[in-house]
Scaffold this active site. Structure first.
Site, PDB file in Angstrom:
ATOM      1  CB  THR A 163      46.186  28.210  32.268  1.00 41.83           C
ATOM      2  OG1 THR A 163      46.312  29.340  31.423  1.00 41.83           O
ATOM      3  CG2 THR A 163      44.740  28.046  32.619  1.00 41.83           C
ATOM      4  NE  ARG A 190      45.297  37.636  26.588  1.00 41.15           N
ATOM      5  CZ  ARG A 190      45.507  36.423  27.066  1.00 41.15           C
ATOM      6  NH1 ARG A 190      45.372  36.183  28.363  1.00 41.15           N
ATOM      7  NH2 ARG A 190      45.834  35.432  26.250  1.00 41.15           N
ATOM      8  CB  VAL A 191      39.342  38.306  28.203  1.00 42.46           C
ATOM      9  CG1 VAL A 191      38.772  36.934  28.541  1.00 42.46           C
ATOM     10  CG2 VAL A 191      38.928  39.322  29.258  1.00 42.46           C
ATOM     11  N   GLY A 213      48.067  27.523  27.672  1.00 41.78           N
ATOM     12  CA  GLY A 213      49.062  27.910  26.686  1.00 41.78           C
ATOM     13  C   GLY A 213      48.801  29.293  26.127  1.00 41.78           C
ATOM     14  N   GLY A 215      46.868  31.821  24.701  1.00 39.63           N
ATOM     15  CA  GLY A 215      45.420  31.913  24.706  1.00 39.63           C
ATOM     16  C   GLY A 215      44.796  32.366  23.404  1.00 39.63           C
TER      17      GLY A 215
END
Length: 280
Positions: A163, A190-191, A213, A215
């Protein structure tokens, strides 16, 4: 302006020196911004455009072959915006900022978030894949059908942690922002943690943090908010260290976090093999 930027926590990158130069340039560029929010957005734009980072262009590909971007932004006084599950949007943090400043909402998602971005002047309709990411996706023998048909394949292949994020302060105001394309081979739609307040990003009158990292584990734990809460007891360096120690103990997950207080003191910690940062 004091700024700290990270390029994601995970495996050691292929070209660390080049990525570090990009991070350093991004932090330097951010120091010229008028305010902390403008600074974090300025820091993230070049990272979102660079395939060496997992944010916009060249980001992680989901099970249906799409790259979907997410971001969240927050200021010390609670102004907050996030956007997620956006196809074709490079600068997800700019969309999150526009949600914060132009709507009464905190989070927009999916096709409607993309339409909102387009109407707000943020570029949409970009192909976020590269030749390398298309080859990587095809090499994994992706499944046909809809998301329900992808589950076994996702369980086998789901991976990755990178990220990008930034926190900035001018000594009075402060802002934090995080942007991502998620994790590789995630189920379509996916979130993760990035657009969730207190998970991937957080800021208040104590300071700000950006997490990176795994999530799902970060979201369950609330890593960014916990790192900021620890500023009640520690300076940013020890707050970051303690937050990661608590996170690992509670979840067993892998992550990194950067922390900045209003005095411009910084901290960064990870339990992954690598996490590159830059400060200015």
């Amino acid at each position: 302006m004091q700024v700290i930027v990270h390029g994601g926590a995970g495996s050691p990158p292929e070209s660390p020196a080049t990525r570090q130069e990009t991070l350093t340039d991004a932090a330097e560029q951010a120091t010229a911004a008028e305010g902390p929010m403008e600074a974090v957005l300025a820091a993230l734009r070049p990272l979102e455009s660079d395939p060496a980072f997992n944010a916009g262009v060249g980001g992680a590909v989901q099970s249906d072959g799409e790259v979907r971007t997410d971001a969240g932004v927050m200021t010390h006084d609670g102004q907050t915006g996030a956007a997620c599950a956006m196809s074709g949007v490079v600068h997800a943090a700019d969309v999150a900022y526009t949600v914060a400043t132009e709507t009464p909402h905190v989070l927009l998602a999916g096709d409607e978030a993309v339409a909102f971005a387009a109407g707000s002047g943020v570029e949409t309709g970009r192909d976020l894949t590269t030749a390398e990411t298309r080859q990587r996706y095809e090499a994994a023998d992706p499944p046909d059908g809809g998301p329900a048909d992808h589950l076994d394949w996702v369980r086998e292949h789901f991976s990755g942690t990178d990220t990008v994020g930034a926190v900035a302060t001018d000594g009075d105001r402060l802002a934090a922002a995080t942007s991502t394309a998620g994790r590789w081979y995630a189920l379509a739609g996916r979130v993760g943690d990035v657009p969730q307040i207190g998970a991937g990003f957080y800021a208040d009158d104590r300071g700000g943090a950006s997490a990176t990292g795994e999530g799902e584990a970060i979201a369950r734990f609330g890593l960014a908010r916990r790192a900021v809460e620890l500023l009640d007891t520690y300076g940013p360096k020890q707050a970051a260290e303690e937050a990661i120690a608590e996170f690992e103990d509670a979840t067993g997950g892998r992550a990194g976090v950067i922390v900045l207080d209003h005095a411009g003191h910084t901290g960064a910690e990870r339990n992954t093999a690598a996490m590159q940062t830059a400060t200015r």
